[in-house]
Design a protein around this motif. Sequence first.
Motif, mmCIF file in Angstrom:
data_model
loop_
_atom_site.group_PDB
_atom_site.id
_atom_site.type_symbol
_atom_site.label_atom_id
_atom_site.label_comp_id
_atom_site.label_asym_id
_atom_site.label_seq_id
_atom_site.Cartn_x
_atom_site.Cartn_y
_atom_site.Cartn_z
ATOM 1 N N THR A 52 0.849 -1.184 0.000
ATOM 2 C CA THR A 52 0.000 0.000 0.000
ATOM 3 C C THR A 52 0.886 1.235 0.000
ATOM 4 N N LYS A 87 -10.600 4.867 -1.704
ATOM 5 C CA LYS A 87 -10.401 3.717 -0.812
ATOM 6 C C LYS A 87 -11.322 2.566 -1.173
ATOM 7 N N SER A 88 -12.517 2.882 -1.665
ATOM 8 C CA SER A 88 -13.432 1.815 -2.071
ATOM 9 C C SER A 88 -14.498 2.384 -3.003
ATOM 10 N N TYR A 89 -15.126 1.459 -3.741
ATOM 11 C CA TYR A 89 -16.243 1.821 -4.613
ATOM 12 C C TYR A 89 -17.156 0.607 -4.720
ATOM 13 N N GLY A 90 -18.396 0.841 -5.066
ATOM 14 C CA GLY A 90 -19.381 -0.216 -5.212
ATOM 15 C C GLY A 90 -20.598 0.081 -4.372
ATOM 16 N N PHE A 111 -18.763 5.790 -3.433
ATOM 17 C CA PHE A 111 -17.302 5.896 -3.478
ATOM 18 C C PHE A 111 -16.850 6.370 -2.103
ATOM 19 N N THR A 112 -15.756 5.822 -1.605
ATOM 20 C CA THR A 112 -15.119 6.358 -0.416
ATOM 21 C C THR A 112 -13.781 6.920 -0.861
ATOM 22 N N LYS A 166 -17.345 9.457 2.308
ATOM 23 C CA LYS A 166 -18.198 8.544 1.549
ATOM 24 C C LYS A 166 -19.257 9.341 0.795
ATOM 25 N N GLY A 168 -14.649 0.924 -12.271
ATOM 26 C CA GLY A 168 -13.687 0.197 -11.442
ATOM 27 C C GLY A 168 -12.262 0.430 -11.917
ATOM 28 N N ARG A 179 -9.147 2.579 -9.925
ATOM 29 C CA ARG A 179 -7.801 2.029 -9.698
ATOM 30 C C ARG A 179 -6.737 2.857 -10.423
ATOM 31 N N ASN A 181 -5.951 6.145 -8.594
ATOM 32 C CA ASN A 181 -5.026 5.971 -7.469
ATOM 33 C C ASN A 181 -3.587 5.809 -7.927
#
Length: 127
Positions: free
Chosen positions: A6, A17-20, A24-25, A30, A103, A107, A110
């Motif tokens: 990381t 940090k995340s999605y779905g 999105f975070t 969030k 998606g 990625r 980032n």
Amino acid sequence: MSLDITPVITDNRLMIKSYGEGTFTVNDHKVTGAVLLYDGKVEPWQISDVSEITLDSLAPLFNTEEDYDILLIGIGALSQMPPKTLKEAVKEKGLILEWMNSGAAARTFNVLQTEDRRVIAALIAVD
């Protein structure tokens, strides 16, 4: 023994940090629905389908405090080619358009952030 790969981000760069599940975070923020990421901001984007993406819908990204090189657009769950007129208009604004599913766009955003690339993003949420 496993290695933690990381990236260590010590400044205030935006990182997804995340999605779905329609969210999105980004960093610790969030957001439900589509988002615009630019100038250290995470803002809701009033888009829910790729057919709604226009130069006008992307206008906040063209009036930024910083200069950017890459506009990353996540178009939802599936991939398709960008409209030629939009691609040309974005190029006229001095940006490279990267158009892909959300998606992959999250990625890629980032990775580009960790490389200190000048990138902004518009991402449609996915389930």
